[in-house]
Design an enzyme around this catalytic site. Structure first.
Site, PDB file in Angstrom:
ATOM      1  N   THR A 190       0.846  -1.193   0.000  1.00 14.53           N
ATOM      2  CA  THR A 190       0.000   0.000   0.000  1.00 14.53           C
ATOM      3  C   THR A 190       0.878   1.239   0.000  1.00 14.53           C
ATOM      4  O   THR A 190       1.656   1.451   0.942  1.00 14.53           O
ATOM      5  CB  THR A 190      -0.908   0.017   1.250  1.00 14.53           C
ATOM      6  OG1 THR A 190      -1.645  -1.205   1.290  1.00 14.53           O
ATOM      7  CG2 THR A 190      -1.870   1.195   1.198  1.00 14.53           C
TER       8      THR A 190
ATOM      9  N   LYS B 193      -7.323   1.604  -3.207  1.00 17.20           N
ATOM     10  CA  LYS B 193      -6.857   1.166  -1.880  1.00 17.20           C
ATOM     11  C   LYS B 193      -7.031   2.292  -0.850  1.00 17.20           C
ATOM     12  O   LYS B 193      -7.415   2.051   0.299  1.00 17.20           O
ATOM     13  CB  LYS B 193      -5.384   0.728  -1.986  1.00 17.20           C
ATOM     14  CG  LYS B 193      -4.787   0.212  -0.702  1.00 17.20           C
ATOM     15  CD  LYS B 193      -5.446  -1.043  -0.184  1.00 17.20           C
ATOM     16  CE  LYS B 193      -4.839  -1.485   1.127  1.00 17.20           C
ATOM     17  NZ  LYS B 193      -5.628  -2.504   1.824  1.00 17.20           N
TER      18      LYS B 193
ATOM     19  N   LYS C 119       0.166   4.882   8.637  1.00 17.19           N
ATOM     20  CA  LYS C 119       0.874   5.158   7.368  1.00 17.19           C
ATOM     21  C   LYS C 119      -0.120   5.400   6.243  1.00 17.19           C
ATOM     22  O   LYS C 119      -0.030   6.369   5.495  1.00 17.19           O
ATOM     23  CB  LYS C 119       1.783   3.959   7.036  1.00 17.19           C
ATOM     24  CG  LYS C 119       2.189   3.821   5.576  1.00 17.19           C
ATOM     25  CD  LYS C 119       2.926   2.510   5.301  1.00 17.19           C
ATOM     26  CE  LYS C 119       2.066   1.267   5.182  1.00 17.19           C
ATOM     27  NZ  LYS C 119       1.454   1.013   3.897  1.00 17.19           N
TER      28      LYS C 119
HETATM   29  P1  NAP Z   1       4.949  -6.331   7.604  1.00 19.48           P
HETATM   30  O1  NAP Z   1       4.578  -7.611   8.229  1.00 19.48           O
HETATM   31  O2  NAP Z   1       5.329  -5.185   8.483  1.00 19.48           O
HETATM   32  O3  NAP Z   1       6.112  -6.599   6.545  1.00 19.48           O
HETATM   33  C1  NAP Z   1       6.803  -5.543   5.936  1.00 19.48           C
HETATM   34  C2  NAP Z   1       7.819  -6.083   4.953  1.00 19.48           C
HETATM   35  O4  NAP Z   1       8.566  -4.968   4.406  1.00 19.48           O
HETATM   36  C3  NAP Z   1       8.852  -7.020   5.589  1.00 19.48           C
HETATM   37  O5  NAP Z   1       9.215  -7.988   4.639  1.00 19.48           O
HETATM   38  C4  NAP Z   1      10.019  -6.072   5.876  1.00 19.48           C
HETATM   39  O6  NAP Z   1      11.275  -6.699   5.945  1.00 19.48           O
HETATM   40  C5  NAP Z   1       9.972  -5.197   4.641  1.00 19.48           C
HETATM   41  N1  NAP Z   1      10.664  -3.928   4.842  1.00 19.48           N
HETATM   42  C6  NAP Z   1      10.294  -2.904   5.655  1.00 19.48           C
HETATM   43  N2  NAP Z   1      11.178  -1.891   5.570  1.00 19.48           N
HETATM   44  C7  NAP Z   1      12.145  -2.290   4.707  1.00 19.48           C
HETATM   45  C8  NAP Z   1      13.314  -1.689   4.190  1.00 19.48           C
HETATM   46  N3  NAP Z   1      13.674  -0.441   4.543  1.00 19.48           N
HETATM   47  N4  NAP Z   1      14.039  -2.376   3.288  1.00 19.48           N
HETATM   48  C9  NAP Z   1      13.680  -3.628   2.923  1.00 19.48           C
HETATM   49  N5  NAP Z   1      12.571  -4.257   3.355  1.00 19.48           N
HETATM   50  C10 NAP Z   1      11.809  -3.598   4.237  1.00 19.48           C
HETATM   51  O7  NAP Z   1       3.769  -5.761   6.689  1.00 19.48           O
HETATM   52  P2  NAP Z   1       2.514  -6.510   6.041  1.00 19.48           P
HETATM   53  O8  NAP Z   1       1.390  -6.478   7.018  1.00 19.48           O
HETATM   54  O9  NAP Z   1       2.944  -7.786   5.415  1.00 19.48           O
HETATM   55  O10 NAP Z   1       2.127  -5.439   4.915  1.00 19.48           O
HETATM   56  C11 NAP Z   1       2.869  -5.298   3.720  1.00 19.48           C
HETATM   57  C12 NAP Z   1       2.177  -4.243   2.860  1.00 19.48           C
HETATM   58  O11 NAP Z   1       0.828  -4.661   2.598  1.00 19.48           O
HETATM   59  C13 NAP Z   1       2.039  -2.867   3.532  1.00 19.48           C
HETATM   60  O12 NAP Z   1       2.120  -1.876   2.550  1.00 19.48           O
HETATM   61  C14 NAP Z   1       0.647  -2.905   4.140  1.00 19.48           C
HETATM   62  O13 NAP Z   1       0.107  -1.615   4.322  1.00 19.48           O
HETATM   63  C15 NAP Z   1      -0.094  -3.694   3.088  1.00 19.48           C
HETATM   64  N6  NAP Z   1      -1.262  -4.435   3.559  1.00 19.48           N
HETATM   65  C16 NAP Z   1      -1.239  -5.089   4.759  1.00 19.48           C
HETATM   66  C17 NAP Z   1      -2.378  -5.781   5.171  1.00 19.48           C
HETATM   67  C18 NAP Z   1      -2.419  -6.493   6.485  1.00 19.48           C
HETATM   68  O14 NAP Z   1      -3.546  -6.788   6.925  1.00 19.48           O
HETATM   69  N7  NAP Z   1      -1.333  -6.786   7.162  1.00 19.48           N
HETATM   70  C19 NAP Z   1      -3.518  -5.816   4.352  1.00 19.48           C
HETATM   71  C20 NAP Z   1      -3.487  -5.183   3.115  1.00 19.48           C
HETATM   72  C21 NAP Z   1      -2.350  -4.487   2.722  1.00 19.48           C
HETATM   73  P3  NAP Z   1      11.843  -7.210   7.380  1.00 19.48           P
HETATM   74  O15 NAP Z   1      11.168  -8.529   7.627  1.00 19.48           O
HETATM   75  O16 NAP Z   1      13.297  -7.298   7.186  1.00 19.48           O
HETATM   76  O17 NAP Z   1      11.456  -6.164   8.406  1.00 19.48           O
END
Ligand code: NAP
Length: 292
Positions: free
Chosen positions: A97, A172, A240
């Site tokens: 997102t 989104k 965010k």
């Molecule tokens: P998450 O669990 O916090 O995972 C974030 C990912 O991004 C991890 O692989 C992390 O790597 C990586 N990352 C963060 N900062 C980084 C950097 N500076 N360089 C390289 N890698 C980096 O998030 P998530 O819940 O899976 O969500 C991922 C995306 O989908 C987000 O944009 C979120 O808004 C969106 N989303 C989430 C949901 C939900 O319900 N969770 C639903 C729809 C959409 P590390 O493991 O090394 O930290």
């Protein structure tokens, strides 16, 4: 022909999404900054890249599921990043997102490298990701989105074609504004009822028994009953996303009075150290604002 799919970002969403691609018989290679998070995918048969460049060289199509713009820039433009690959994948699907403005910038940056960007964020959280029931909000060249339909249908139950790249991110923003309002609305009503002396269980059972009962409220009910918020969609990500919603609303002149208030409220959650909890923990922010 089986496509080679590269997947960068093994977070809450990325792990089950990559697993579903594997389950459907695709060849998958994954990369994550913190390598241990690739272990379960490796055990399930995915290849693991040592750098984003290695991932990009191997892949026909590359998916990014990362926190947001900083993470994406890091994975694309770093010294061993995707664009440092000799022969990177010619299609990159961003499912993270981000704001529509960032998506437009990304589209131009990738076009210069003759890479096609598909802007395809998702509606749905951890559980739908695990069950392959996400809704994919796809935008970019329509023929490419159509071509990618089997890939998207391994991740979700529906693909909504939104138009040119950027409009998927606009969809989104629209969905997450509503999501933030609905979640806070339930928590605010619950807070009022509890302060009146009604038990949380009775309030929630009443809401869910009537016309207000919905998928989101059902999903969050156990968290609100137990006052325990293990992250499905972390509160820090909602804060965010609301920043991006506010930015977008400002650019186009859309009235979002509740959005502004909720941006502040979810941000308070960060100040109260609730960022890594599920965004339903906005209930704790409200609890903290009550008169003592
Ligand atoms: P998450 O669990 O916090 O995972 C974030 C990912 O991004 C991890 O692989 C992390 O790597 C990586 N990352 C963060 N900062 C980084 C950097 N500076 N360089 C390289 N890698 C980096 O998030 P998530 O819940 O899976 O969500 C991922 C995306 O989908 C987000 O944009 C979120 O808004 C969106 N989303 C989430 C949901 C939900 O319900 N969770 C639903 C729809 C959409 P590390 O493991 O090394 O930290």
């Amino acid at each position: 022909m089986t496509r080679k799919i590269g997947f960068v970002g093994m977070g809450i969403m990325g792990q089950p999404m990559a697993q579903n691609l594997l389950n459907k018989g695709n060849k998958v290679m994954v990369y994550n900054r913190t390598r241990e998070k690739t272990d379960s995918l490796a055990q399930a048969g995915a290849l693991v890249a040592s750098t984003p460049a290695e991932l990009a060289n191997w892949s026909d199509v590359l998916i990014m599921m990362l926190t947001g713009p900083d993470a994406i820039d890091n994975m694309l433009f770093g010294a061993t990043g995707i664009l440092a690959a000799e022969n990177p994948a010619h299609i990159i699907i961003n499912m993270s997102t981000v704001s529509p403005a960032y998506t437009k910038y990304l589209n131009i940056a990738l076009e210069e490298e003759t890479i096609i960007l598909i802007d395809a964020p998702v509606s749905g959280s951890k559980k739908p990701a695990e069950e392959g029931l996400l809704v994919v909000l796809a935008s970019g060249p329509e023929e490419k989105v159509t071509e990618l339909d089997p890939l998207f249908m391994a991740l979700g139950k529906k693909v909504v074609y939104c138009g040119e790249a950027g409009l998927g991110s606009c969809m989104k923003m629209t969905i997450n504004l509503l999501l933030s309002i609905m979640m806070e609305g339930l928590c605010e009503a619950l807070n009022l009822g509890e302060r009146c002396g009604l038990p949380a269980e009775t309030i929630l059972d009443t809401v869910l028994s009537g016309p207000l009962g919905c998928g989101l409220f059902n999903l969050k009910e156990p968290m609100l009953k137990s006052n325990d918020y293990p992250p499905q969609f972390p509160l820090k990500h909602m804060a965010k996303d609301l920043r991006f919603v506010m930015q977008t609303a400002d650019e186009i002149g859309a009235a979002t009075p509740l959005g502004h208030a909720l941006f502040q409220l979810y941000r308070q959650g960060l100040g109260r150290d609730l960022g890594d909890m599920d965004f339903a923990a906005v209930k704790k922010v409200l609890d903290g604002m009550n008169d003592t």
